[in-house]
Design a protein around this motif. Structure first.
Motif, PDB file in Angstrom:
ATOM      1  N   GLU A 205      15.016   7.614  32.651  1.00  0.00           N
ATOM      2  CA  GLU A 205      15.075   6.343  33.392  1.00  0.00           C
ATOM      3  C   GLU A 205      15.843   5.317  32.559  1.00  0.00           C
ATOM      4  O   GLU A 205      15.290   4.305  32.135  1.00  0.00           O
ATOM      5  CB  GLU A 205      13.665   5.837  33.692  1.00  0.00           C
ATOM      6  CG  GLU A 205      12.826   6.750  34.535  1.00  0.00           C
ATOM      7  CD  GLU A 205      13.260   6.755  35.998  1.00  0.00           C
ATOM      8  OE1 GLU A 205      14.067   5.885  36.384  1.00  0.00           O
ATOM      9  OE2 GLU A 205      12.790   7.629  36.750  1.00  0.00           O
TER      10      GLU A 205
ATOM     11  N   GLY B 106       9.645   0.435  38.583  1.00  0.00           N
ATOM     12  CA  GLY B 106       8.773   1.468  39.134  1.00  0.00           C
ATOM     13  C   GLY B 106       8.745   2.759  38.351  1.00  0.00           C
ATOM     14  O   GLY B 106       8.596   3.842  38.926  1.00  0.00           O
ATOM     15  N   VAL B 107       8.871   2.681  37.032  1.00  0.00           N
ATOM     16  CA  VAL B 107       8.813   3.872  36.192  1.00  0.00           C
ATOM     17  C   VAL B 107       7.437   4.519  36.317  1.00  0.00           C
ATOM     18  O   VAL B 107       6.411   3.839  36.330  1.00  0.00           O
ATOM     19  CB  VAL B 107       9.098   3.511  34.720  1.00  0.00           C
ATOM     20  CG1 VAL B 107       8.872   4.703  33.810  1.00  0.00           C
ATOM     21  CG2 VAL B 107      10.515   3.005  34.578  1.00  0.00           C
ATOM     22  N   GLN B 108       7.422   5.859  36.407  1.00  0.00           N
ATOM     23  CA  GLN B 108       6.164   6.589  36.565  1.00  0.00           C
ATOM     24  C   GLN B 108       5.665   7.199  35.264  1.00  0.00           C
ATOM     25  O   GLN B 108       4.458   7.314  35.051  1.00  0.00           O
ATOM     26  CB  GLN B 108       6.333   7.705  37.608  1.00  0.00           C
ATOM     27  CG  GLN B 108       6.720   7.201  38.991  1.00  0.00           C
ATOM     28  CD  GLN B 108       5.664   6.290  39.588  1.00  0.00           C
ATOM     29  OE1 GLN B 108       4.466   6.565  39.503  1.00  0.00           O
ATOM     30  NE2 GLN B 108       6.089   5.195  40.200  1.00  0.00           N
ATOM     31  N   GLU B 109       6.569   7.616  34.381  1.00  0.00           N
ATOM     32  CA  GLU B 109       6.203   8.258  33.125  1.00  0.00           C
ATOM     33  C   GLU B 109       6.991   7.643  31.986  1.00  0.00           C
ATOM     34  O   GLU B 109       8.147   7.253  32.152  1.00  0.00           O
ATOM     35  CB  GLU B 109       6.465   9.768  33.175  1.00  0.00           C
ATOM     36  CG  GLU B 109       5.676  10.519  34.245  1.00  0.00           C
ATOM     37  CD  GLU B 109       4.199  10.606  33.926  1.00  0.00           C
ATOM     38  OE1 GLU B 109       3.848  10.411  32.741  1.00  0.00           O
ATOM     39  OE2 GLU B 109       3.403  10.870  34.829  1.00  0.00           O
ATOM     40  N   THR B 110       6.353   7.553  30.809  1.00  0.00           N
ATOM     41  CA  THR B 110       7.045   6.977  29.652  1.00  0.00           C
ATOM     42  C   THR B 110       7.646   8.031  28.732  1.00  0.00           C
ATOM     43  O   THR B 110       8.456   7.706  27.872  1.00  0.00           O
ATOM     44  CB  THR B 110       6.072   6.097  28.841  1.00  0.00           C
ATOM     45  OG1 THR B 110       4.942   6.883  28.442  1.00  0.00           O
ATOM     46  CG2 THR B 110       5.607   4.913  29.659  1.00  0.00           C
TER      47      THR B 110
ATOM     48  N   VAL C 208      11.601   8.310  28.562  1.00  0.00           N
ATOM     49  CA  VAL C 208      12.061   7.359  29.562  1.00  0.00           C
ATOM     50  C   VAL C 208      13.487   6.907  29.275  1.00  0.00           C
ATOM     51  O   VAL C 208      14.241   6.569  30.194  1.00  0.00           O
ATOM     52  CB  VAL C 208      11.089   6.152  29.632  1.00  0.00           C
ATOM     53  CG1 VAL C 208      11.131   5.350  28.333  1.00  0.00           C
ATOM     54  CG2 VAL C 208      11.379   5.267  30.817  1.00  0.00           C
TER      55      VAL C 208
ATOM     56  N   SER D 258      15.661   1.459  33.298  1.00  0.00           N
ATOM     57  CA  SER D 258      14.366   0.802  33.353  1.00  0.00           C
ATOM     58  C   SER D 258      14.233  -0.245  32.246  1.00  0.00           C
ATOM     59  O   SER D 258      14.954  -0.215  31.240  1.00  0.00           O
ATOM     60  CB  SER D 258      13.242   1.833  33.229  1.00  0.00           C
ATOM     61  OG  SER D 258      13.275   2.439  31.942  1.00  0.00           O
TER      62      SER D 258
ATOM     63  N   ILE E 215       3.577   0.108  31.415  1.00  0.00           N
ATOM     64  CA  ILE E 215       4.330   0.676  32.515  1.00  0.00           C
ATOM     65  C   ILE E 215       4.148  -0.127  33.808  1.00  0.00           C
ATOM     66  O   ILE E 215       5.054  -0.188  34.650  1.00  0.00           O
ATOM     67  CB  ILE E 215       3.916   2.161  32.727  1.00  0.00           C
ATOM     68  CG1 ILE E 215       4.911   2.880  33.631  1.00  0.00           C
ATOM     69  CG2 ILE E 215       2.498   2.261  33.252  1.00  0.00           C
ATOM     70  CD1 ILE E 215       4.677   4.370  33.685  1.00  0.00           C
ATOM     71  N   SER E 216       2.998  -0.776  33.952  1.00  0.00           N
ATOM     72  CA  SER E 216       2.744  -1.570  35.148  1.00  0.00           C
ATOM     73  C   SER E 216       3.577  -2.841  35.194  1.00  0.00           C
ATOM     74  O   SER E 216       3.725  -3.455  36.256  1.00  0.00           O
ATOM     75  CB  SER E 216       1.257  -1.928  35.235  1.00  0.00           C
ATOM     76  OG  SER E 216       0.866  -2.718  34.118  1.00  0.00           O
TER      77      SER E 216
END
Length: 294
Positions: free
Chosen positions: A75, A64-68, A71, A78, A58-59
């Motif tokens: 998102e 800038g996704v916060q949760e997988t 997703v 992403s 994720i990093s």
């Protein structure tokens, strides 16, 4: 009248050279002795370890996704969501080429991210118009309902296998046209019931009603259920978490899955770190910036 030894102009560079060489040697030996799978290139030395997809950490996602969890649904622009879609296309191609409809997803070690990958793969496949269901067969540590962001159902697979509920009554539908079946009530999550004719009949019923059935299985190291489930499914897929599983373990599981009735289709490599460097970084930035933002 002059000190012949030690001379500062000789000793300081020599000490620096020795220290740098020592540190480099320690790093080299450590990496040489480390058998953990850390990078996609590590799979080249494993026979049969065909990579179906690489899901970045994720990093490393520049969006800038916060949760997988889910997703792909939450998102969709992403980089991680796009890598799921790419992996899903390869999985679908392999399954349809062989006429397979049921797929077991399993890992070697716990915390590999198998459940999250199963939910997102299913969401990607469902978005293509195919009818997909995900079944939580990990009776030891069920997480499918949590990963799919749905409220826990009172009954699930365990209750079906115990004869306390028909299979159609335990199916939960999500807003994105994805159906799931949870593990069920705790008292009915009996491991041995996964190896019964009732499970075979339940799986057969789901294969009639759905285009694809994804089974979220337990890790192979802690449970023999995973390999048993592989003998009941049409195909199997291995999830490997970067830095947590060794080459020997993954190679052994690939060999064991190759001996099952299920067709082993490949590996999904989950969360390798520092993949955003070099050409990977350029690719990720291109993926992230291609879709116009409002």
């Amino acid at each position: 009248k002059e000190r012949s030894f030690p001379k500062i102009e000789v000793v300081v560079p020599a000490c620096m050279f020795v220290c740098v060489g020592l540190v480099a040697g320690i790093i080299f030996v450590r990496e040489f002795l480390d058998n953990r799978l850390k990078y996609p290139s590590d799979f080249a030395a494993l026979p049969g370890a065909r990579l179906l997809g690489v899901i970045p950490d994720i990093s490393d996602d520049p969006t800038g996704v916060q949760e997988t969890e889910m997703v792909v649904r939450d998102e969709p622009d992403s980089v991680i969501a796009e890598t799921y879609r790419q992996a899903a296309s390869r999985v679908v191609k392999d399954l349809e080429a062989s006429g397979s409809k049921s797929l077991l997803l399993m890992s070697g070690m716990p915390e590999a991210g198998t459940t999250t990958i199963a939910a997102n793969l299913a969401a990607s496949i469902a978005a293509t118009g195919r009818k997909v269901i995900v079944v939580d067969a990990n009776f030891r540590r069920p997480r499918l309902e949590s990963a799919a962001l749905v409220a826990p159902a009172r009954q699930g697979l365990g209750d079906v296998l115990s004869g306390e509920a028909p299979v159609e009554s335990v199916i939960v539908s999500t807003p994105d046209s994805l159906d799931i079946i949870g593990a069920g009530s705790e008292q009915n999550r009996v491991f041995e019931k996964l190896n019964t004719r009732t499970f075979d009949e339940t799986l057969g019923r789901l294969k009639q009603d759905y285009d694809m059935v994804l089974i979220d299985g337990p890790p192979g190291v802690v449970s023999g259920d995973a390999l048993m489930l592989a003998s009941k499914c049409d195909a199997a897929l291995l999830v490997v978490r970067s830095g947590s599983e060794e080459r020997g373990l993954v190679g052994r599981l690939i060999n064991q899955l190759g001996q099952m009735e299920a067709s082993f289709i490949g590996v999904i490599f989950n969360r390798p770190r520092n993949t955003a460097g070099g050409y990977f970084k350029k690719n990720f930035l291109t993926m992230a910036n291609y879709t116009p933002k409002d």
